[in-house]
Design a protein around this motif. Structure first.
Motif, mmCIF file in Angstrom:
data_model
loop_
_atom_site.group_PDB
_atom_site.id
_atom_site.type_symbol
_atom_site.label_atom_id
_atom_site.label_comp_id
_atom_site.label_asym_id
_atom_site.label_seq_id
_atom_site.Cartn_x
_atom_site.Cartn_y
_atom_site.Cartn_z
ATOM 1 N N GLY A 1 10.358 -5.056 11.758
ATOM 2 C CA GLY A 1 11.242 -5.240 10.617
ATOM 3 C C GLY A 1 10.631 -4.903 9.272
ATOM 4 O O GLY A 1 11.247 -5.160 8.244
ATOM 5 N N HIS A 2 9.445 -4.329 9.255
ATOM 6 C CA HIS A 2 8.825 -3.916 8.000
ATOM 7 C C HIS A 2 8.721 -2.398 7.983
ATOM 8 O O HIS A 2 8.257 -1.794 8.944
ATOM 9 N N VAL A 3 9.164 -1.795 6.888
ATOM 10 C CA VAL A 3 9.040 -0.354 6.685
ATOM 11 C C VAL A 3 8.150 -0.164 5.467
ATOM 12 O O VAL A 3 8.446 -0.692 4.392
ATOM 13 N N VAL A 4 7.044 0.566 5.647
ATOM 14 C CA VAL A 4 6.065 0.714 4.581
ATOM 15 C C VAL A 4 5.946 2.171 4.160
ATOM 16 O O VAL A 4 5.707 3.052 4.994
ATOM 17 N N THR A 5 6.101 2.397 2.862
ATOM 18 C CA THR A 5 5.853 3.707 2.271
ATOM 19 C C THR A 5 4.609 3.586 1.405
ATOM 20 O O THR A 5 4.583 2.784 0.468
ATOM 21 N N ALA A 6 3.594 4.356 1.737
ATOM 22 C CA ALA A 6 2.375 4.388 0.923
ATOM 23 C C ALA A 6 2.537 5.492 -0.117
ATOM 24 O O ALA A 6 2.849 6.632 0.218
ATOM 25 N N VAL A 7 2.343 5.137 -1.370
ATOM 26 C CA VAL A 7 2.396 6.095 -2.478
ATOM 27 C C VAL A 7 0.983 6.180 -3.043
ATOM 28 O O VAL A 7 0.448 5.191 -3.533
ATOM 29 N N VAL A 8 0.395 7.366 -2.946
ATOM 30 C CA VAL A 8 -0.967 7.574 -3.417
ATOM 31 C C VAL A 8 -0.908 8.376 -4.721
ATOM 32 O O VAL A 8 -0.416 9.500 -4.741
ATOM 33 N N LEU A 9 -1.408 7.763 -5.793
ATOM 34 C CA LEU A 9 -1.481 8.445 -7.085
ATOM 35 C C LEU A 9 -2.840 9.118 -7.181
ATOM 36 O O LEU A 9 -3.867 8.504 -6.873
ATOM 37 N N ALA B 1 -6.080 6.270 9.469
ATOM 38 C CA ALA B 1 -6.826 5.463 10.436
ATOM 39 C C ALA B 1 -6.420 3.989 10.438
ATOM 40 O O ALA B 1 -7.083 3.165 11.071
ATOM 41 N N GLN B 2 -5.348 3.641 9.771
ATOM 42 C CA GLN B 2 -4.918 2.245 9.725
ATOM 43 C C GLN B 2 -4.538 1.743 11.114
ATOM 44 O O GLN B 2 -3.905 2.452 11.894
ATOM 45 N N GLU B 3 -4.908 0.508 11.418
ATOM 46 C CA GLU B 3 -4.502 -0.117 12.676
ATOM 47 C C GLU B 3 -2.984 -0.202 12.758
ATOM 48 O O GLU B 3 -2.410 -0.020 13.832
ATOM 49 N N ARG B 4 -2.360 -0.481 11.642
ATOM 50 C CA ARG B 4 -0.897 -0.450 11.529
ATOM 51 C C ARG B 4 -0.606 0.582 10.453
ATOM 52 O O ARG B 4 -0.680 0.297 9.269
ATOM 53 N N PRO B 5 -0.337 1.824 10.856
ATOM 54 C CA PRO B 5 -0.144 2.869 9.855
ATOM 55 C C PRO B 5 1.132 2.679 9.047
ATOM 56 O O PRO B 5 2.093 2.056 9.499
ATOM 57 N N ALA B 6 1.105 3.213 7.840
ATOM 58 C CA ALA B 6 2.318 3.238 7.018
ATOM 59 C C ALA B 6 3.357 4.106 7.719
ATOM 60 O O ALA B 6 3.013 5.042 8.446
ATOM 61 N N ASP B 7 4.619 3.790 7.500
ATOM 62 C CA ASP B 7 5.687 4.579 8.112
ATOM 63 C C ASP B 7 5.834 5.934 7.439
ATOM 64 O O ASP B 7 6.203 6.914 8.074
ATOM 65 N N ARG B 8 5.528 5.960 6.139
ATOM 66 C CA ARG B 8 5.611 7.200 5.373
ATOM 67 C C ARG B 8 4.487 7.184 4.340
ATOM 68 O O ARG B 8 4.140 6.123 3.811
ATOM 69 N N VAL B 9 3.930 8.368 4.070
ATOM 70 C CA VAL B 9 2.887 8.492 3.050
ATOM 71 C C VAL B 9 3.252 9.677 2.164
ATOM 72 O O VAL B 9 3.547 10.767 2.658
ATOM 73 N N VAL B 10 3.250 9.426 0.861
ATOM 74 C CA VAL B 10 3.494 10.485 -0.110
ATOM 75 C C VAL B 10 2.387 10.436 -1.162
ATOM 76 O O VAL B 10 1.745 9.404 -1.350
ATOM 77 N N TRP C 1 3.425 0.464 -0.721
ATOM 78 C CA TRP C 1 1.979 0.238 -0.788
ATOM 79 C C TRP C 1 1.423 1.245 -1.783
ATOM 80 O O TRP C 1 1.353 2.435 -1.500
ATOM 81 N N LEU C 2 1.074 0.788 -2.946
ATOM 82 C CA LEU C 2 0.611 1.651 -4.026
ATOM 83 C C LEU C 2 -0.908 1.735 -4.011
ATOM 84 O O LEU C 2 -1.589 0.709 -4.066
ATOM 85 N N LEU C 3 -1.421 2.958 -3.905
ATOM 86 C CA LEU C 3 -2.866 3.187 -3.876
ATOM 87 C C LEU C 3 -3.238 4.274 -4.875
ATOM 88 O O LEU C 3 -2.407 5.115 -5.233
ATOM 89 N N HIS C 4 -4.485 4.280 -5.279
ATOM 90 C CA HIS C 4 -5.027 5.343 -6.119
ATOM 91 C C HIS C 4 -5.936 6.198 -5.253
ATOM 92 O O HIS C 4 -6.384 5.766 -4.190
ATOM 93 N N ASP C 5 -6.216 7.402 -5.690
ATOM 94 C CA ASP C 5 -7.004 8.332 -4.876
ATOM 95 C C ASP C 5 -8.408 7.835 -4.545
ATOM 96 O O ASP C 5 -9.033 8.306 -3.605
ATOM 97 N N ASP C 6 -8.903 6.875 -5.275
ATOM 98 C CA ASP C 6 -10.259 6.372 -5.013
ATOM 99 C C ASP C 6 -10.252 4.988 -4.357
ATOM 100 O O ASP C 6 -11.206 4.239 -4.469
#
Length: 136
Positions: A12-20, A37-46, A107-112
């Motif tokens: 029931g969780h949908v995760v979009t990772a946004v990498v700035l 390599a996530q044990e539970r990968p994001a459903d989408r990564v942009v 899931w908001l991440l930065h390039d570093d």
């Protein structure tokens, strides 16, 4: 007995990772590898590039596909960057109409910021057990 996958532990969780990203291609590659390599990968990564002067755009496009990368020619505010990244996702949950409808997380991440392999699994574990949490 087979181990339970971390995806099935968090139904029931949908995760979009946004990498700035901005001019940090080497660390961006490590961050994108860590996301894969996530044990539970994001459903989408942009990825959203904020006017990089190095190979960041090509690194992101090589790993995610060109359709999952948006590029700005210069700096923009974070809200605009995140919105542009989310606009790349073709299907988003607009609102939760039923109690059993999926919860969408960004899931908001930065390039570093290469996450530990268990990072997303741990985040989802916390929000699953604390349903009033809306930001982690």
């Amino acid at each position: 007995m087979a181990a339970t996958s971390s995806r099935s532990r968090h139904p029931g969780h949908v995760v979009t990772a946004v990498v700035l990203c901005h001019s940090n291609a080497k660390l961006l590659a490590k961050t994108l590898d860590a996301l894969a390599a996530q044990e539970r990968p994001a459903d989408r990564v942009v990825a959203v590039d904020l006017g990089s002067s190095d190979r960041s755009v090509s690194v992101a496009a090589d790993r995610l596909g060109a359709d999952n990368v948006v590029r700005f020619d210069g700096p923009v505010d974070t809200a605009t960057a995140v919105a542009a990244g989310l606009d790349l996702v073709p299907t988003r949950i607009e609102r939760r109409a039923r109690d059993d409808a999926p919860l969408e997380w960004i899931w908001l991440l930065h390039d570093d910021s290469a996450p530990d392999p268990a990072a997303l699994d741990e985040l989802l574990l916390r929000v699953t057990h604390s349903p009033s949490v809306w930001l982690a």
